[in-house]
Scaffold this active site. Structure first.
Site, PDB file in Angstrom:
ATOM      1  N   SER A 222       0.831  -1.201   0.000  1.00  0.00           N
ATOM      2  CA  SER A 222       0.000   0.000   0.000  1.00  0.00           C
ATOM      3  C   SER A 222       0.875   1.265   0.000  1.00  0.00           C
ATOM      4  O   SER A 222       1.677   1.429  -0.914  1.00  0.00           O
ATOM      5  CB  SER A 222      -0.946  -0.071   1.212  1.00  0.00           C
TER       6      SER A 222
ATOM      7  N   ASP B 146     -10.158  -3.186  -5.180  1.00  0.00           N
ATOM      8  CA  ASP B 146      -9.223  -2.274  -4.527  1.00  0.00           C
ATOM      9  C   ASP B 146      -9.199  -0.986  -5.345  1.00  0.00           C
ATOM     10  O   ASP B 146      -9.020  -1.039  -6.569  1.00  0.00           O
ATOM     11  CB  ASP B 146      -7.836  -2.936  -4.513  1.00  0.00           C
TER      12      ASP B 146
ATOM     13  N   HIS C   7      -8.193  -4.967  -0.831  1.00  0.00           N
ATOM     14  CA  HIS C   7      -7.038  -4.240  -0.331  1.00  0.00           C
ATOM     15  C   HIS C   7      -6.673  -4.653   1.097  1.00  0.00           C
ATOM     16  O   HIS C   7      -7.541  -4.755   1.949  1.00  0.00           O
ATOM     17  CB  HIS C   7      -7.284  -2.728  -0.364  1.00  0.00           C
TER      18      HIS C   7
END
Ligand SMILES: *[C@@H]1O[C@H](CO)[C@@H](O)[C@H](O)[C@H]1NC(C)=O
Ligand SMILES: *[C@@H]1O[C@H](CO)[C@@H](O)[C@H](O)[C@H]1NC(C)=O
Length: 410
Positions: free
Chosen positions: A192, A350, A380
């Site tokens: 991320s 996501d 995610h």
């Protein structure tokens, strides 16, 4: 004890029936568990909103609760030696194999950057601690987990610069020798926002004329790669998806740059581009860089460009929006061409899916060796959900595939 605490909190969130139901696609596995997990995150997010509105604590201060709830004290055991350290003024946690045979072959190393939208998270959270230990035992590698400083207390470029300082310090022959590391087998990786920092570091190192030791690989797990277009098909499709709805991602982006709420509002409407950043929109043009299947249902229109003058657009974020250290997708192919081989993990559900997909296309166009693993039922953050009670099958599969790639490529 820690897990029980987390579980109770989840349950508490879950009891508020209103929060539990969320429209989760049918092909996501273990839907009920994801709904429950998400209800905890959403309850906390609402609480944080409320707290900010009544002037109690800022949104991100409340959200930091997640980081504290999952905090552990990394300790050594019979397989992994753990030590807190400080590389050029930046806190790190170093994990290495306990066995210290001098005759043993030189080790691999991975510099790992945790996720959390540059605002949350810590290398000392349970899932990151576990991941580091797993990599030490599976790869006989040394893991440097970087405790970079966070926004909003430290806006861009501080988090990036912290990471870069650590990497520069670590990539010195004498430092590597002290850890028994092979200088030709070092990777940077992160998930991320950590994937964002990893991609940015890989680019900057390649362009640094004083840098002799280079990275062998970069492994990017559902990375954030650009702040210019926050309406890509994946942002549209997944705007309400757990555990990273569009609003939260936009909040992370805007807080990374500034605490000025007007910037957040313009990012929400995708009207935050200025003439300087607009000139770079070609690098994030999803109508050219996404595979057909992902763009067919959407009509491309370039984000509008704001040409007026307001303080927030003419000071900080104005230039930062165009800075590839924040948005690694914004470099030309000539810069991409120099990059080490890459692993990119993307998830269907996501908002960041298309950031990853576009980087895959652009890296491949530039001739970089890329392994792209796309999870059609992924969401995610899944790779960090490997610990009870929030453990997901898909998280374990991702972890295995990611570590296997490192085994074969580092
Ligand atoms: C994006 O790409 C399309 C075609 O692939 C093109 O028509 C459009 O002008 C491009 N826009 C930008 C901002 O680069
Ligand atoms: C895209 O444009 C076409 C033609 O103008 C239109 O028929 C279609 O509904 C549009 N699709 C979306 C998702 O807006």
């Amino acid at each position: 004890m820690r897990s029980k605490g987390v579980f109770l909190l989840m349950l508490l969130g879950a009891l508020t029936a209103y929060y539990v139901y969320s429209p989760i696609p049918n092909n996501i596995e273990e839907r009920w568990k994801l709904m429950l997990t998400d209800s905890f995150f959403r309850s906390l997010s609402h609480l944080a909103d409320l707290s900010e509105q009544v002037g109690l604590l800022d949104y991100m201060r409340v959200m930091m609760f997640i980081t504290f709830a999952e905090r552990v004290v990394p300790i050594s055991d019979d397989r992994v030696r753990v030590a807190d350290d400080n590389f050029d003024g930046v806190e790190v946690v170093v994990y290495q194999p306990t066995q210290q045979g001098e005759t043993e072959e030189l080790r691999r190393a991975i510099i790992y950057l945790h996720g959390g939208g540059w605002c949350l998270g810590s290398s000392r959270m349970g899932p990151y601690d576990l991941l580091a230990r797993h990599m030490v035992t599976e790869l006989s590698a040394v893991i440097v987990s970087v405790e970079y400083r966070l926004a909003p207390a430290y806006h861009f470029p501080v988090p990036f610069e912290d990471v870069y300082r650590v990497v520069k310090y670590f990539l010195h022959a004498d430092v590597l020798k002290s850890y028994h590391i092979n200088p030709e087998r070092i990777a940077v990786s992160g998930d991320s926002a950590g994937g964002n920092l990893a991609a940015a570091v890989a680019q900057q190192l390649q362009q640094d004329p004083d840098q002799h030791i280079q990275l062998k690989a970069q492994a990017l797990i559902y990375p954030v790669l650009q702040a210019l277009d926050l309406n890509t098909p994946s942002y549209q499709q997944n705007q309400h998806m757990p555990i990273l709805p569009r609003t939260l991602m936009v909040r992370f982006w805007s807080e990374y740059f500034t605490s000025d709420k007007s910037f957040f509002r313009s990012m929400m409407t995708n009207t935050h581009n200025n003439p300087e950043s607009a000139a770079l929109l070609k690098f994030v043009n999803w109508s050219s860089y996404l595979p057909d299947a992902y763009r067919q249902a959407y009509n491309y229109s370039a984000p509008p460009v704001f040409t007026g003058k307001t303080p927030v657009r003419s000071i900080g974020p104005h230039h930062q929006l165009s800075d590839p250290r924040a948005s690694p997708l914004l470099v030309p192919d000539t810069t991409l061409r120099l990059l080490p081989k890459a692993y990119v993990l993307t998830c269907e559900y996501d908002v960041l899916r298309d950031d990853g997909m576009m980087y895959v296309t652009r890296l491949r166009n530039a001739g970089v060796d890329v392994t792209h693993e796309h999870y059609p039922s992924g969401f995610h953050g899944a790779l960090m959900f490997t610990v009870w009670p929030t453990d997901f099958e898909i998280g374990h599969r991702m972890l295995d595939n990611y570590v296997t790639w490192l085994k074969l490529n580092l």
